[in-house]
Design a protein around this motif. Structure first.
Motif, PDB file in Angstrom:
ATOM      1  N   GLN A  70      19.326 -21.174 -28.352  1.00 20.44           N
ATOM      2  CA  GLN A  70      20.654 -20.580 -28.468  1.00 20.44           C
ATOM      3  C   GLN A  70      20.828 -19.906 -29.825  1.00 20.44           C
ATOM      4  O   GLN A  70      21.351 -18.792 -29.915  1.00 20.44           O
ATOM      5  N   ARG A  71      20.395 -20.564 -30.880  1.00 16.70           N
ATOM      6  CA  ARG A  71      20.491 -19.985 -32.219  1.00 16.70           C
ATOM      7  C   ARG A  71      19.650 -18.725 -32.337  1.00 16.70           C
ATOM      8  O   ARG A  71      20.058 -17.748 -32.956  1.00 16.70           O
ATOM      9  N   ALA A  72      18.455 -18.748 -31.760  1.00 16.81           N
ATOM     10  CA  ALA A  72      17.573 -17.575 -31.818  1.00 16.81           C
ATOM     11  C   ALA A  72      18.211 -16.378 -31.123  1.00 16.81           C
ATOM     12  O   ALA A  72      18.146 -15.254 -31.616  1.00 16.81           O
ATOM     13  N   VAL A  73      18.856 -16.627 -29.986  1.00 13.59           N
ATOM     14  CA  VAL A  73      19.527 -15.543 -29.263  1.00 13.59           C
ATOM     15  C   VAL A  73      20.700 -15.014 -30.080  1.00 13.59           C
ATOM     16  O   VAL A  73      20.894 -13.803 -30.193  1.00 13.59           O
ATOM     17  N   GLU A  74      21.474 -15.908 -30.683  1.00 14.26           N
ATOM     18  CA  GLU A  74      22.603 -15.485 -31.513  1.00 14.26           C
ATOM     19  C   GLU A  74      22.141 -14.634 -32.683  1.00 14.26           C
ATOM     20  O   GLU A  74      22.760 -13.634 -33.017  1.00 14.26           O
ATOM     21  N   ARG A  75      21.051 -15.052 -33.310  1.00 16.74           N
ATOM     22  CA  ARG A  75      20.552 -14.384 -34.513  1.00 16.74           C
ATOM     23  C   ARG A  75      19.858 -13.060 -34.208  1.00 16.74           C
ATOM     24  O   ARG A  75      20.116 -12.060 -34.858  1.00 16.74           O
ATOM     25  N   ASP A  76      18.938 -13.087 -33.230  1.00 20.50           N
ATOM     26  CA  ASP A  76      18.053 -11.940 -33.028  1.00 20.50           C
ATOM     27  C   ASP A  76      17.993 -11.428 -31.600  1.00 20.50           C
ATOM     28  O   ASP A  76      17.156 -10.584 -31.286  1.00 20.50           O
ATOM     29  N   GLY A  77      18.823 -11.952 -30.715  1.00 23.32           N
ATOM     30  CA  GLY A  77      18.779 -11.508 -29.330  1.00 23.32           C
ATOM     31  C   GLY A  77      17.511 -11.977 -28.626  1.00 23.32           C
ATOM     32  O   GLY A  77      16.847 -12.923 -29.067  1.00 23.32           O
ATOM     33  N   LEU A  78      17.159 -11.288 -27.573  1.00 18.41           N
ATOM     34  CA  LEU A  78      15.993 -11.666 -26.773  1.00 18.41           C
ATOM     35  C   LEU A  78      14.712 -11.709 -27.610  1.00 18.41           C
ATOM     36  O   LEU A  78      13.882 -12.598 -27.442  1.00 18.41           O
ATOM     37  N   SER A  79      14.560 -10.784 -28.533  1.00 22.50           N
ATOM     38  CA  SER A  79      13.336 -10.759 -29.347  1.00 22.50           C
ATOM     39  C   SER A  79      13.201 -12.011 -30.215  1.00 22.50           C
ATOM     40  O   SER A  79      12.101 -12.399 -30.584  1.00 22.50           O
ATOM     41  N   GLY A  80      14.327 -12.662 -30.525  1.00 23.48           N
ATOM     42  CA  GLY A  80      14.283 -13.884 -31.322  1.00 23.48           C
ATOM     43  C   GLY A  80      13.637 -15.049 -30.603  1.00 23.48           C
ATOM     44  O   GLY A  80      13.268 -16.046 -31.224  1.00 23.48           O
ATOM     45  N   LEU A  81      13.475 -14.927 -29.288  1.00 19.93           N
ATOM     46  CA  LEU A  81      12.876 -16.004 -28.501  1.00 19.93           C
ATOM     47  C   LEU A  81      11.365 -15.857 -28.332  1.00 19.93           C
ATOM     48  O   LEU A  81      10.729 -16.737 -27.786  1.00 19.93           O
ATOM     49  N   ARG A  82      10.816 -14.768 -28.799  1.00 15.94           N
ATOM     50  CA  ARG A  82       9.361 -14.599 -28.696  1.00 15.94           C
ATOM     51  C   ARG A  82       8.686 -15.604 -29.610  1.00 15.94           C
ATOM     52  O   ARG A  82       9.164 -15.901 -30.698  1.00 15.94           O
ATOM     53  N   ALA A  83       7.554 -16.116 -29.172  1.00 20.42           N
ATOM     54  CA  ALA A  83       6.863 -17.180 -29.913  1.00 20.42           C
ATOM     55  C   ALA A  83       6.561 -16.753 -31.343  1.00 20.42           C
ATOM     56  O   ALA A  83       6.744 -17.535 -32.281  1.00 20.42           O
ATOM     57  N   THR A  84       6.118 -15.521 -31.543  1.00 21.38           N
ATOM     58  CA  THR A  84       5.791 -15.087 -32.898  1.00 21.38           C
ATOM     59  C   THR A  84       7.037 -15.037 -33.770  1.00 21.38           C
ATOM     60  O   THR A  84       6.985 -15.396 -34.940  1.00 21.38           O
ATOM     61  N   LYS A  85       8.152 -14.625 -33.211  1.00 24.98           N
ATOM     62  CA  LYS A  85       9.397 -14.574 -33.980  1.00 24.98           C
ATOM     63  C   LYS A  85       9.857 -15.987 -34.342  1.00 24.98           C
ATOM     64  O   LYS A  85      10.296 -16.233 -35.462  1.00 24.98           O
ATOM     65  N   LEU A  86       9.728 -16.913 -33.403  1.00 27.25           N
ATOM     66  CA  LEU A  86      10.110 -18.302 -33.684  1.00 27.25           C
ATOM     67  C   LEU A  86       9.254 -18.881 -34.799  1.00 27.25           C
ATOM     68  O   LEU A  86       9.743 -19.583 -35.680  1.00 27.25           O
ATOM     69  N   GLN A  87       7.957 -18.585 -34.772  1.00 24.14           N
ATOM     70  CA  GLN A  87       7.058 -19.064 -35.820  1.00 24.14           C
ATOM     71  C   GLN A  87       7.417 -18.455 -37.171  1.00 24.14           C
ATOM     72  O   GLN A  87       7.445 -19.147 -38.194  1.00 24.14           O
ATOM     73  N   GLN A  88       7.705 -17.156 -37.186  1.00 24.29           N
ATOM     74  CA  GLN A  88       8.080 -16.488 -38.435  1.00 24.29           C
ATOM     75  C   GLN A  88       9.353 -17.101 -39.004  1.00 24.29           C
ATOM     76  O   GLN A  88       9.430 -17.365 -40.204  1.00 24.29           O
ATOM     77  N   ASN A  89      10.348 -17.322 -38.156  1.00 28.32           N
ATOM     78  CA  ASN A  89      11.604 -17.917 -38.614  1.00 28.32           C
ATOM     79  C   ASN A  89      11.398 -19.331 -39.118  1.00 28.32           C
ATOM     80  O   ASN A  89      12.004 -19.740 -40.102  1.00 28.32           O
ATOM     81  N   ARG A  90      10.553 -20.102 -38.436  1.00 28.00           N
ATOM     82  CA  ARG A  90      10.286 -21.476 -38.860  1.00 28.00           C
ATOM     83  C   ARG A  90       9.670 -21.481 -40.261  1.00 28.00           C
ATOM     84  O   ARG A  90      10.093 -22.237 -41.134  1.00 28.00           O
ATOM     85  N   LEU A  91       8.702 -20.609 -40.488  1.00 31.00           N
ATOM     86  CA  LEU A  91       8.067 -20.527 -41.810  1.00 31.00           C
ATOM     87  C   LEU A  91       9.064 -20.097 -42.877  1.00 31.00           C
ATOM     88  O   LEU A  91       9.081 -20.635 -43.984  1.00 31.00           O
ATOM     89  N   LYS A  92       9.905 -19.133 -42.549  1.00 27.26           N
ATOM     90  CA  LYS A  92      10.907 -18.646 -43.494  1.00 27.26           C
ATOM     91  C   LYS A  92      11.854 -19.771 -43.891  1.00 27.26           C
ATOM     92  O   LYS A  92      12.128 -19.979 -45.076  1.00 27.26           O
ATOM     93  N   HIS A  93      12.332 -20.537 -42.918  1.00 27.43           N
ATOM     94  CA  HIS A  93      13.264 -21.623 -43.208  1.00 27.43           C
ATOM     95  C   HIS A  93      12.586 -22.764 -43.965  1.00 27.43           C
ATOM     96  O   HIS A  93      13.204 -23.393 -44.810  1.00 27.43           O
TER      97      HIS A  93
END
Length: 102
Positions: A70-93
């Motif tokens: 839900q947070r990924a969709v709020e932040r980045d839309g559908l592209s925020g749910l892609r595995a690579t995007k989730l990994q990038q966000n996890r590393l950033k946080h």
């Protein structure tokens, strides 16, 4: 959203503007979660078609995992749910958290 009676809601608008019903949601036994399927589950929960607990039970998800979608969709839309995007966000946080603790 707590007051929504999801039993009376028969369809919601999906991530691509399509009509989603319980029958059109991903199968119960889904194990390969592509971004589109995740977004459909998020739309179903946010639209009241499924409760969060029903979605977690139906798809064997933890509440934390559903909330992260839900947070990924709020932040980045559908592209925020892609595995690579989730990994990038996890590393950033993780980097931000390390800086705050230092």
């Amino acid at each position: 959203m707590a007051n929504i009676d999801h039993k009376t809601i028969r369809e919601v608008v999906g991530p691509a503007g399509e009509r989603l019903t319980l029958e059109r949601l991903p199968d119960h036994g889904t194990t390969r979660w592509v971004a589109r399927r995740k977004a459909e589950v998020v739309a179903a929960v946010e639209g009241g078609l499924l409760s969060a607990s029903e979605a977690c039970r139906r798809y064997e998800l933890s509440l934390e995992e559903l909330v992260s979608w839900q947070r990924a969709v709020e932040r980045d839309g559908l592209s925020g749910l892609r595995a690579t995007k989730l990994q990038q966000n996890r590393l950033k946080h993780e980097r931000l958290n390390r800086r705050e603790l230092a």
